[in-house]
Design an enzyme around this catalytic site. Structure first.
Site, mmCIF file in Angstrom:
data_model
loop_
_atom_site.group_PDB
_atom_site.id
_atom_site.type_symbol
_atom_site.label_atom_id
_atom_site.label_comp_id
_atom_site.label_asym_id
_atom_site.label_seq_id
_atom_site.Cartn_x
_atom_site.Cartn_y
_atom_site.Cartn_z
ATOM 1 N N ASN A 9 63.733 -64.183 72.702
ATOM 2 C CA ASN A 9 61.708 -64.690 71.713
ATOM 3 C C ASN A 9 62.801 -63.958 70.421
ATOM 4 O O ASN A 9 62.418 -63.139 69.803
ATOM 5 C CB ASN A 9 60.628 -64.654 72.056
ATOM 6 C CG ASN A 9 59.599 -65.583 71.216
ATOM 7 O OD1 ASN A 9 60.024 -66.115 70.630
ATOM 8 N ND2 ASN A 9 58.469 -65.123 71.835
ATOM 9 N N LYS A 11 60.901 -65.082 67.666
ATOM 10 C CA LYS A 11 59.752 -65.419 67.438
ATOM 11 C C LYS A 11 59.610 -65.969 65.558
ATOM 12 O O LYS A 11 60.698 -66.520 65.385
ATOM 13 C CB LYS A 11 59.093 -63.761 67.242
ATOM 14 C CG LYS A 11 58.519 -63.396 68.076
ATOM 15 C CD LYS A 11 57.702 -61.747 68.152
ATOM 16 C CE LYS A 11 57.951 -61.079 70.256
ATOM 17 N NZ LYS A 11 56.940 -61.133 70.160
ATOM 18 N N HIS A 96 51.943 -68.003 74.906
ATOM 19 C CA HIS A 96 52.625 -66.334 74.312
ATOM 20 C C HIS A 96 51.246 -66.058 73.412
ATOM 21 O O HIS A 96 50.488 -66.427 73.070
ATOM 22 C CB HIS A 96 53.331 -66.874 73.447
ATOM 23 C CG HIS A 96 54.030 -65.068 73.465
ATOM 24 N ND1 HIS A 96 53.309 -63.904 72.335
ATOM 25 C CD2 HIS A 96 55.634 -64.663 73.211
ATOM 26 C CE1 HIS A 96 54.116 -63.198 72.651
ATOM 27 N NE2 HIS A 96 54.941 -63.434 72.998
ATOM 28 N N GLU A 98 50.885 -64.239 71.728
ATOM 29 C CA GLU A 98 50.823 -63.907 69.546
ATOM 30 C C GLU A 98 49.887 -65.356 69.629
ATOM 31 O O GLU A 98 49.218 -66.274 68.099
ATOM 32 C CB GLU A 98 52.358 -64.455 69.146
ATOM 33 C CG GLU A 98 52.147 -62.610 69.182
ATOM 34 C CD GLU A 98 53.877 -62.139 69.582
ATOM 35 O OE1 GLU A 98 54.622 -63.182 68.547
ATOM 36 O OE2 GLU A 98 54.627 -60.960 69.327
ATOM 37 N N GLU A 166 54.189 -60.548 80.117
ATOM 38 C CA GLU A 166 53.784 -60.222 79.210
ATOM 39 C C GLU A 166 52.762 -58.866 79.016
ATOM 40 O O GLU A 166 51.940 -59.634 78.112
ATOM 41 C CB GLU A 166 53.926 -61.022 78.029
ATOM 42 C CG GLU A 166 55.880 -62.065 77.914
ATOM 43 C CD GLU A 166 56.431 -61.623 76.584
ATOM 44 O OE1 GLU A 166 56.875 -61.564 76.218
ATOM 45 O OE2 GLU A 166 54.904 -62.553 75.751
ATOM 46 N N SER A 212 58.458 -55.220 74.959
ATOM 47 C CA SER A 212 59.486 -53.800 74.761
ATOM 48 C C SER A 212 60.499 -53.649 75.649
ATOM 49 O O SER A 212 60.914 -52.282 76.492
ATOM 50 C CB SER A 212 58.700 -52.279 75.076
ATOM 51 O OG SER A 212 57.397 -52.399 73.888
HETATM 52 P P1 13P Z 1 59.009 -56.913 72.124
HETATM 53 O O1 13P Z 1 60.283 -57.128 73.416
HETATM 54 O O2 13P Z 1 59.567 -56.999 71.119
HETATM 55 O O3 13P Z 1 58.165 -56.169 73.007
HETATM 56 O O4 13P Z 1 58.636 -58.746 72.266
HETATM 57 C C1 13P Z 1 57.954 -59.391 73.753
HETATM 58 C C2 13P Z 1 57.983 -60.371 73.935
HETATM 59 O O5 13P Z 1 56.734 -61.079 72.997
HETATM 60 C C3 13P Z 1 58.825 -61.407 74.593
HETATM 61 O O6 13P Z 1 58.343 -62.779 73.455
#
Ligand code: 13P
Length: 250
Positions: A9, A11, A96, A98, A166, A212
Protein backbone atom coordinates in the site's frame (compact mmCIF):
# COMPACT_ATOMS: atom_id res chain seq x y z
CA UNK A 1 -4.49 -24.33 1.08
CA UNK A 2 -4.70 -20.56 1.15
CA UNK A 3 -2.30 -18.72 -1.15
CA UNK A 4 -0.33 -16.12 0.78
CA UNK A 5 -0.91 -12.57 -0.44
CA UNK A 6 1.46 -9.63 -0.08
CA UNK A 7 0.23 -6.19 -1.13
CA UNK A 8 2.18 -2.95 -0.99
CA UNK A 9 0.00 0.00 0.00
CA UNK A 10 1.92 2.99 -1.29
CA UNK A 11 -0.47 5.46 0.37
CA UNK A 12 0.01 9.08 -0.82
CA UNK A 13 3.53 8.59 -2.12
CA UNK A 14 5.20 8.85 -5.54
CA UNK A 15 4.43 10.79 -8.71
CA UNK A 16 3.45 8.89 -11.84
CA UNK A 17 7.08 8.72 -12.98
CA UNK A 18 8.29 7.59 -9.56
CA UNK A 19 5.52 5.02 -9.37
CA UNK A 20 6.35 3.59 -12.78
CA UNK A 21 10.02 3.35 -11.80
CA UNK A 22 9.27 1.53 -8.55
CA UNK A 23 6.66 -0.72 -10.16
CA UNK A 24 9.02 -1.62 -12.99
CA UNK A 25 11.71 -2.66 -10.52
CA UNK A 26 9.22 -4.74 -8.50
CA UNK A 27 7.82 -6.38 -11.64
CA UNK A 28 11.31 -7.33 -12.83
CA UNK A 29 12.21 -8.91 -9.50
CA UNK A 30 8.88 -10.67 -8.99
CA UNK A 31 8.82 -11.80 -12.63
CA UNK A 32 12.27 -13.34 -12.18
CA UNK A 33 11.70 -14.83 -8.72
CA UNK A 34 8.23 -16.23 -9.51
CA UNK A 35 7.23 -16.44 -5.85
CA UNK A 36 4.48 -18.80 -4.82
CA UNK A 37 2.65 -16.01 -3.04
CA UNK A 38 0.37 -13.54 -4.78
CA UNK A 39 1.85 -10.02 -5.00
CA UNK A 40 0.06 -6.72 -5.51
CA UNK A 41 0.86 -3.02 -5.39
CA UNK A 42 -1.48 -0.11 -4.70
CA UNK A 43 -0.24 3.19 -6.17
CA UNK A 44 -2.20 6.45 -6.08
CA UNK A 45 -5.11 6.98 -8.51
CA UNK A 46 -3.19 9.04 -11.11
CA UNK A 47 -0.51 6.36 -11.42
CA UNK A 48 -2.78 3.32 -11.65
CA UNK A 49 -3.09 3.08 -15.40
CA UNK A 50 0.60 3.56 -16.19
CA UNK A 51 1.68 1.22 -13.41
CA UNK A 52 -0.78 -1.37 -14.67
CA UNK A 53 0.93 -1.37 -18.04
CA UNK A 54 4.42 -2.05 -16.66
CA UNK A 55 3.44 -4.82 -14.23
CA UNK A 56 0.95 -6.76 -16.32
CA UNK A 57 3.44 -9.29 -17.74
CA UNK A 58 4.90 -10.09 -14.32
CA UNK A 59 1.80 -11.33 -12.56
CA UNK A 60 1.96 -8.49 -10.01
CA UNK A 61 -1.62 -7.36 -9.39
CA UNK A 62 -2.80 -3.78 -9.53
CA UNK A 63 -4.70 -2.49 -6.51
CA UNK A 64 -6.35 0.82 -5.67
CA UNK A 65 -6.47 2.36 -2.20
CA UNK A 66 -10.11 3.43 -2.12
CA UNK A 67 -13.22 3.85 -4.24
CA UNK A 68 -16.65 5.44 -4.10
CA UNK A 69 -19.87 3.46 -3.80
CA UNK A 70 -21.68 5.05 -6.73
CA UNK A 71 -20.88 4.41 -10.40
CA UNK A 72 -20.68 8.04 -11.49
CA UNK A 73 -22.27 11.42 -10.89
CA UNK A 74 -21.78 14.59 -8.87
CA UNK A 75 -19.20 13.34 -6.37
CA UNK A 76 -16.33 15.78 -6.84
CA UNK A 77 -12.97 14.23 -6.09
CA UNK A 78 -14.17 10.63 -6.03
CA UNK A 79 -13.37 7.61 -8.20
CA UNK A 80 -15.79 4.73 -8.72
CA UNK A 81 -15.17 0.99 -8.56
CA UNK A 82 -16.27 0.74 -12.18
CA UNK A 83 -13.52 3.18 -13.18
CA UNK A 84 -10.93 1.22 -11.21
CA UNK A 85 -11.92 -2.03 -12.88
CA UNK A 86 -11.65 -0.31 -16.27
CA UNK A 87 -8.22 1.05 -15.31
CA UNK A 88 -6.98 -2.52 -14.82
CA UNK A 89 -7.29 -2.94 -11.06
CA UNK A 90 -7.75 -6.40 -9.64
CA UNK A 91 -8.02 -5.28 -6.04
CA UNK A 92 -9.21 -2.33 -4.01
CA UNK A 93 -8.26 -1.64 -0.40
CA UNK A 94 -11.30 -0.49 1.58
CA UNK A 95 -11.83 0.71 5.12
CA UNK A 96 -8.19 1.47 5.81
CA UNK A 97 -7.85 3.03 9.26
CA UNK A 98 -6.46 6.20 7.70
CA UNK A 99 -9.70 6.50 5.70
CA UNK A 100 -11.77 5.78 8.80
CA UNK A 101 -9.86 8.17 11.05
CA UNK A 102 -8.82 11.01 8.75
CA UNK A 103 -11.69 11.00 6.27
CA UNK A 104 -14.61 10.05 8.46
CA UNK A 105 -15.42 6.70 6.86
CA UNK A 106 -17.97 4.86 8.93
CA UNK A 107 -18.60 1.13 8.75
CA UNK A 108 -21.75 1.89 6.78
CA UNK A 109 -19.79 3.78 4.12
CA UNK A 110 -17.18 1.02 4.05
CA UNK A 111 -19.95 -1.55 3.62
CA UNK A 112 -21.45 0.33 0.67
CA UNK A 113 -18.03 0.48 -0.97
CA UNK A 114 -17.41 -3.23 -0.38
CA UNK A 115 -20.71 -4.16 -2.00
CA UNK A 116 -20.14 -1.93 -5.00
CA UNK A 117 -16.54 -3.03 -5.55
CA UNK A 118 -17.48 -6.73 -5.40
CA UNK A 119 -20.38 -6.11 -7.78
CA UNK A 120 -17.94 -4.53 -10.23
CA UNK A 121 -15.77 -7.65 -10.15
CA UNK A 122 -12.99 -6.20 -8.02
CA UNK A 123 -11.41 -8.18 -5.24
CA UNK A 124 -11.67 -6.34 -1.95
CA UNK A 125 -9.13 -6.03 0.83
CA UNK A 126 -11.25 -5.01 3.82
CA UNK A 127 -9.14 -3.43 6.57
CA UNK A 128 -10.06 -3.73 10.22
CA UNK A 129 -8.20 -2.95 13.42
CA UNK A 130 -8.37 -1.42 16.86
CA UNK A 131 -6.77 1.76 18.21
CA UNK A 132 -4.28 1.73 21.07
CA UNK A 133 -6.96 3.02 23.42
CA UNK A 134 -9.29 0.20 22.41
CA UNK A 135 -6.58 -2.41 22.91
CA UNK A 136 -5.74 -0.99 26.33
CA UNK A 137 -9.41 -1.04 27.29
CA UNK A 138 -9.54 -4.72 26.34
CA UNK A 139 -12.15 -4.30 23.60
CA UNK A 140 -10.05 -5.37 20.60
CA UNK A 141 -12.19 -8.44 19.91
CA UNK A 142 -15.46 -6.52 19.98
CA UNK A 143 -14.18 -3.69 17.79
CA UNK A 144 -12.69 -5.96 15.15
CA UNK A 145 -15.74 -8.24 15.12
CA UNK A 146 -18.05 -5.25 14.68
CA UNK A 147 -15.93 -3.92 11.80
CA UNK A 148 -16.04 -7.30 10.08
CA UNK A 149 -19.78 -7.82 10.60
CA UNK A 150 -20.74 -4.26 9.62
CA UNK A 151 -18.31 -4.11 6.71
CA UNK A 152 -19.82 -7.28 5.27
CA UNK A 153 -23.50 -6.56 5.90
CA UNK A 154 -25.59 -7.87 2.97
CA UNK A 155 -22.52 -9.38 1.32
CA UNK A 156 -23.55 -12.89 0.30
CA UNK A 157 -20.38 -14.17 -1.35
CA UNK A 158 -16.90 -13.62 0.10
CA UNK A 159 -14.90 -15.58 -2.44
CA UNK A 160 -13.36 -12.32 -3.71
CA UNK A 161 -12.65 -10.95 -0.26
CA UNK A 162 -9.42 -10.62 1.69
CA UNK A 163 -9.43 -9.18 5.20
CA UNK A 164 -6.45 -7.18 6.47
CA UNK A 165 -6.02 -6.94 10.22
CA UNK A 166 -4.15 -3.71 10.85
CA UNK A 167 -3.92 -2.62 14.48
CA UNK A 168 -3.94 1.17 14.26
CA UNK A 169 -1.21 1.47 16.89
CA UNK A 170 1.14 -0.58 14.72
CA UNK A 171 0.72 1.42 11.50
CA UNK A 172 3.73 3.52 10.62
CA UNK A 173 4.92 3.43 14.22
CA UNK A 174 7.59 0.77 13.95
CA UNK A 175 5.68 -1.03 16.68
CA UNK A 176 4.52 -4.38 15.30
CA UNK A 177 1.96 -6.61 16.94
CA UNK A 178 3.69 -9.72 18.26
CA UNK A 179 2.98 -12.81 16.24
CA UNK A 180 0.87 -14.11 19.11
CA UNK A 181 -1.17 -10.89 19.34
CA UNK A 182 -1.78 -10.92 15.59
CA UNK A 183 -2.59 -14.64 15.49
CA UNK A 184 -5.16 -14.25 18.27
CA UNK A 185 -7.07 -11.57 16.34
CA UNK A 186 -6.75 -13.40 13.02
CA UNK A 187 -8.19 -16.56 14.57
CA UNK A 188 -11.05 -14.55 16.01
CA UNK A 189 -11.76 -12.95 12.61
CA UNK A 190 -11.81 -16.41 11.04
CA UNK A 191 -14.26 -17.62 13.64
CA UNK A 192 -16.48 -14.56 13.03
CA UNK A 193 -16.45 -15.43 9.33
CA UNK A 194 -17.27 -19.04 10.12
CA UNK A 195 -20.30 -17.88 12.07
CA UNK A 196 -21.43 -15.70 9.16
CA UNK A 197 -20.50 -17.78 6.12
CA UNK A 198 -19.75 -21.29 7.31
CA UNK A 199 -16.69 -23.42 7.86
CA UNK A 200 -15.59 -23.74 4.26
CA UNK A 201 -15.69 -20.01 3.51
CA UNK A 202 -13.78 -19.34 6.72
CA UNK A 203 -11.14 -21.90 5.81
CA UNK A 204 -10.63 -20.30 2.39
CA UNK A 205 -10.57 -16.66 3.52
CA UNK A 206 -7.17 -15.02 3.44
CA UNK A 207 -6.39 -12.70 6.33
CA UNK A 208 -3.40 -10.39 5.95
CA UNK A 209 -1.58 -8.68 8.78
CA UNK A 210 -0.55 -5.03 8.37
CA UNK A 211 1.34 -2.65 10.65
CA UNK A 212 5.10 -2.14 10.55
CA UNK A 213 5.81 -5.36 8.67
CA UNK A 214 9.47 -5.38 7.70
CA UNK A 215 12.02 -7.91 6.47
CA UNK A 216 13.06 -8.67 10.06
CA UNK A 217 9.60 -9.64 11.34
CA UNK A 218 7.79 -10.86 8.21
CA UNK A 219 8.71 -14.54 8.40
CA UNK A 220 7.59 -15.03 11.98
CA UNK A 221 4.28 -13.28 11.34
CA UNK A 222 3.59 -15.23 8.13
CA UNK A 223 4.48 -18.44 9.93
CA UNK A 224 1.39 -18.20 12.13
CA UNK A 225 -1.49 -20.48 11.19
CA UNK A 226 -4.10 -17.79 10.51
CA UNK A 227 -1.82 -15.12 8.99
CA UNK A 228 -1.99 -15.41 5.22
CA UNK A 229 0.29 -12.58 4.16
CA UNK A 230 0.74 -8.88 4.68
CA UNK A 231 -0.47 -5.43 3.73
CA UNK A 232 2.75 -3.47 3.68
CA UNK A 233 3.07 0.31 3.98
CA UNK A 234 6.47 1.95 4.41
CA UNK A 235 8.53 -1.12 3.55
CA UNK A 236 6.72 -1.54 0.22
CA UNK A 237 8.27 1.71 -1.04
CA UNK A 238 11.75 0.16 -1.00
CA UNK A 239 12.30 -2.57 -3.58
CA UNK A 240 14.79 -4.52 -1.46
CA UNK A 241 12.60 -4.51 1.63
CA UNK A 242 9.46 -5.39 -0.29
CA UNK A 243 11.23 -8.26 -2.05
CA UNK A 244 12.62 -9.54 1.25
CA UNK A 245 9.08 -9.58 2.64
CA UNK A 246 7.85 -11.45 -0.45
CA UNK A 247 10.66 -13.97 0.01
CA UNK A 248 9.67 -14.42 3.65
CA UNK A 249 6.17 -15.29 2.43
CA UNK A 250 7.55 -18.00 0.15
P1 13P B 1 3.21 0.45 7.67
O1 13P B 1 3.71 -0.85 7.08
O2 13P B 1 3.94 1.64 7.15
O3 13P B 1 3.11 0.38 9.15
O4 13P B 1 1.70 0.62 7.12
C1 13P B 1 0.82 -0.44 7.22
C2 13P B 1 -0.40 -0.09 6.46
O5 13P B 1 -1.16 0.80 6.84
C3 13P B 1 -0.69 -0.84 5.23
O6 13P B 1 -1.97 -0.58 4.75
Amino acid sequence: MRRTIIVGNWKMNNTIAESVELATAIAEKVGAAKPECEVGIAPTFPALHEVGKVIEWSGVKLAAQNCHYEDDGAFTGEVSARMLAAAGCSYVILGHSERRQLFGETSDIVNRKVKKALAEGLRVILCVGETLDERERGVTGEIVTAQVVEGLAEVADISNLVIAYEPVWAIGTGRTATKEQAQEVHASIRSTIEGLYGEQAARHLRIQYGGSVKPSNAAELFGMPDIDGGLIGGASLKVEDFMAIIEAAG
